[in-house]
Design an enzyme around this catalytic site. Sequence first.
Site, PDB file in Angstrom:
ATOM      1  N   GLU A 108       0.804  -1.227   0.000  1.00 29.44           N
ATOM      2  CA  GLU A 108       0.000   0.000   0.000  1.00 29.44           C
ATOM      3  C   GLU A 108       0.840   1.283   0.000  1.00 29.44           C
ATOM      4  OE1 GLU A 108      -4.274  -0.877   1.496  1.00 29.44           O
ATOM      5  OE2 GLU A 108      -2.931  -0.802   3.223  1.00 29.44           O
ATOM      6  N   HIS A 127      -0.740   5.434   7.649  1.00 29.07           N
ATOM      7  CA  HIS A 127      -1.889   4.582   7.317  1.00 29.07           C
ATOM      8  C   HIS A 127      -1.982   3.481   8.371  1.00 29.07           C
ATOM      9  CE1 HIS A 127      -4.770   2.040   5.400  1.00 29.07           C
ATOM     10  NE2 HIS A 127      -3.908   1.044   5.329  1.00 29.07           N
ATOM     11  N   HIS A 129      -4.901   0.626  10.728  1.00 29.14           N
ATOM     12  CA  HIS A 129      -6.218   0.005  10.922  1.00 29.14           C
ATOM     13  C   HIS A 129      -6.638   0.200  12.368  1.00 29.14           C
ATOM     14  CE1 HIS A 129      -4.114  -2.842   7.893  1.00 29.14           C
ATOM     15  NE2 HIS A 129      -4.501  -1.753   7.302  1.00 29.14           N
ATOM     16  N   HIS A 197     -11.569  -1.074   6.204  1.00 26.60           N
ATOM     17  CA  HIS A 197     -10.140  -1.163   6.012  1.00 26.60           C
ATOM     18  C   HIS A 197      -9.354  -0.398   7.085  1.00 26.60           C
ATOM     19  CE1 HIS A 197      -6.586  -0.183   3.057  1.00 26.60           C
ATOM     20  NE2 HIS A 197      -6.189  -0.734   4.169  1.00 26.60           N
TER      21      HIS A 197
END
Lengths: 276, 276, 276, 276
Positions: A108, A127, A129, A197
């Site tokens: 990613e 980024h 979760h 996500h």
Amino acid sequence: MLQAFLDMERRSYWLDSEVFRHSLKAFIGGQDMADKESLFADLVTASRILANEGICDAFGHISIRNPQNPERFFLARAVAPELVTRDDIMEFELDGTPLNDDRKPFLERFIHGSLLEMREDVNSVVHSHSRGVIPFGVTGTPLRPLLHSCGVLGKDIPVWDAGDAFGDTNLLIGNIAMGRDFAASLGAGRAALMRGHGSTVVGRSIREAVYTAVYLDVNAQLQAVSMQMGPVKFLTDGEISLIQSRLADAKPGEGYDRAWQYWARRAGIAAGDPVP
Amino acid sequence: MLQAFLDMERRSYWLDSEVFRHSLKAFIGGQDMADKESLFADLVTASRILANEGICDAFGHISIRNPQNPERFFLARAVAPELVTRDDIMEFELDGTPLNDDRKPFLERFIHGSLLEMREDVNSVVHSHSRGVIPFGVTGTPLRPLLHSCGVLGKDIPVWDAGDAFGDTNLLIGNIAMGRDFAASLGAGRAALMRGHGSTVVGRSIREAVYTAVYLDVNAQLQAVSMQMGPVKFLTDGEISLIQSRLADAKPGEGYDRAWQYWARRAGIAAGDPVP
Amino acid sequence: MLQAFLDMERRSYWLDSEVFRHSLKAFIGGQDMADKESLFADLVTASRILANEGICDAFGHISIRNPQNPERFFLARAVAPELVTRDDIMEFELDGTPLNDDRKPFLERFIHGSLLEMREDVNSVVHSHSRGVIPFGVTGTPLRPLLHSCGVLGKDIPVWDAGDAFGDTNLLIGNIAMGRDFAASLGAGRAALMRGHGSTVVGRSIREAVYTAVYLDVNAQLQAVSMQMGPVKFLTDGEISLIQSRLADAKPGEGYDRAWQYWARRAGIAAGDPVP
Amino acid sequence: MLQAFLDMERRSYWLDSEVFRHSLKAFIGGQDMADKESLFADLVTASRILANEGICDAFGHISIRNPQNPERFFLARAVAPELVTRDDIMEFELDGTPLNDDRKPFLERFIHGSLLEMREDVNSVVHSHSRGVIPFGVTGTPLRPLLHSCGVLGKDIPVWDAGDAFGDTNLLIGNIAMGRDFAASLGAGRAALMRGHGSTVVGRSIREAVYTAVYLDVNAQLQAVSMQMGPVKFLTDGEISLIQSRLADAKPGEGYDRAWQYWARRAGIAAGDPVP
């Protein structure tokens, strides 16, 4: 004496490292190398902070723009954030192409590249979760700052759904087209959710990005509890604006910096310690 | 030198161990022994990961099929998962009979045996009472994946109730008949809940089973919070299918493997460390 | 011998410290110095307890009135509570002016000064953003004691909103006018919430302030869960009054003192240990 | 050698201890002393387990009946459970009178005395304010076992309210009359809640009492979440009865014993370690 020894050790570690060999040509002379050394130490520290504060588990990542070349960025190879060391750092073009490095990158990386491409004011991207945030993404409940330390998030926190433009996917942002579509949804904001996500935040500095990632999750947890009690008084637009001004003007020991010192110590990296 | 010493120590430990004596006849020659050594190290590591990640407390267990003889499996003797060492591992027939071992086995070994018996594709089973999952079993609320890392769970997660076929019991799966009844409810799935008791997941590998057990609990916790906010958008069938394909094709450093490295380190077993 | 060495070390540390130089004139002779030494050790311990018990994160602070001069108080310089050491302690006038100290103070020292100014019975103030409490501030849900150890909070816990008197601000109490407005809302109480910001508690002693801060958060967490179940039976006025009498009359080993010994040990400072 | 040294140390520690001097007359000869040594080690271990598992914070306590004299029981002096050592143990008459010991006892020793007085089958009592349980006491929501490991709690878990018989109090059970009134409410049960205060459980052994205290809190937490989802299927009477039979017949390595080994290790006391 000890410090001299540690410095020497760090330097030789550095000279021997794969990272050094991969990116030597981007840096000329001693000062640049010291800057990069410090930049990489911050990136490793940030990665471990995010793991230790529960923002990342085995997954998630943080990047920093190359200050010598704004068309490139640094990001660890594919490894859990808590295990990142200096030697794991790779360099990428904004389209996600690694620079002379055949180690396995994060799939990613396109999230980072497309945001750094679209937003000149952004120098660092997280980024994750982080779990407090997920329920908002899957229910479409608007997440809005309710605590002064969460004013950094801004007023609007959009939810991006991979399915809207790409139909059924594995939900991962695995190419630059998905990255750019996501980046467009963030616009000029500070944080955006990805349905089913996770979430992504941006910062002008690595400290701002880390702070924003932590308090995004804090706000989400608090909002989930508050909404059970009744209507929530969120921060006003004026309050958000004044909070962001204060953070932007913060001096050492305030805001991002105070939090960074604290989180780094909790993650096992006290000020002045050699970074793994 | 140190490594050589450790290897030597491990080997002599192995030769002296009860486990070795109990199952020597199943293995011939050096390579098999090395394989088994590595398999047992994985089983101990998995057990400690499950304890450290809060999936098991004093109770719960993980098994692995004997790769030399698919009609048998390995499982620790009756001891809390965090305390399992290599020497605690026993070998069983699929009907739960221990092989020449008079140590106290887990009562619920029948869960493992009956699933390995019914499902040729399964090589590892985790049974736990992880707490996030319990409320779904006792209320019959359907648990469904809502997060990409939980796509591994599949679309349907049945709830089995011991009372349906067996009336009042102590709820434990204490014989092969109960085990087979439970296994039938799982069918071709990845995870099933047991009302008032816990849950069980299966994997093609030990890493897949551990990953599935952890993310079953994560999904349950997230779904409990999300449902308070409003209707939940779960993963679509297409998304689940694409996520499972990616995991199945994962290379080292991706998916199960990246999580395993991270969880093992957190549980005190860094890569290359001797396993207790 | 060891103790003598430690004492000597402490003393020389003290003589060399900036704090000593800054406030020497307020103290005359050996006994006062020993008292101050002990007071500062308590302030450092309290700061670390609040961090370790999750009441403070990177932010929040605790003050103590100067027993030699009730028009002054002690408070650490601007640093995360977990990192506070003896040498970080500064002295202030009640209007927030630091005494001959050019180190960076906490912006929100005005909370402490205005409460110590208004309330002669108060000698210690804790300001935090402890998370259990935030939902009550942003929803206006009345927080009331429901557990005997929370009787210390008193019957009424007001919510102060910076916006009522000051319109849009960054929500921080950054001047003495805001401090006094907040103090007025607390009145004769023990605890008050600040909407979108946090909470503040007061105590006659540092132990009482710490205890009150911890149990304010405990009560908030318990009330949030209880309210989901149905109507809550809170403590009666008579119960609150009897609980507060008992705490006021507590002997060593009871109430505040027993909790302090426990929390200090958990924070890494066992009885008799040198304080950082 | 080490073991011999430790044993010697323990013995001389014992001979020197105040506890020894206080209760020597109750014990004659070497075997009894060894029994008592082991009993006290269990009581210290239990106390630390309850602290480490979050059942007790600064407050709460566990007692054990004196096996040599069922009209007496052992309980630590007034100190936080995590800090209890062997030397802190005092002996009491069932009416709460300490035996030749002028150290400060727990105020609420009457809970222990009155339960041991009323219930011949009970040998150990745990009183705590464990947080999962409190919401049930203040809302009167019936707490009932929903998980097999919570079957130990029995079908009925009454809520006792000090105010019913005694009007406004500080809620603490500070005399034998309150103790007996509370004991009567427990009746033949295993656990009872105290409104606005906490809960108390009893056991035939110290291991049973600790296990019951831990799983009372687990059940409460799970029930609170489950009730948000819909109607809960609790354990049937038949299931509770079968679960309790199994626990009563458990062999070493099962049930209470397996949990004890695990919790003791987590609390820093591995099997065979000297107990603090």
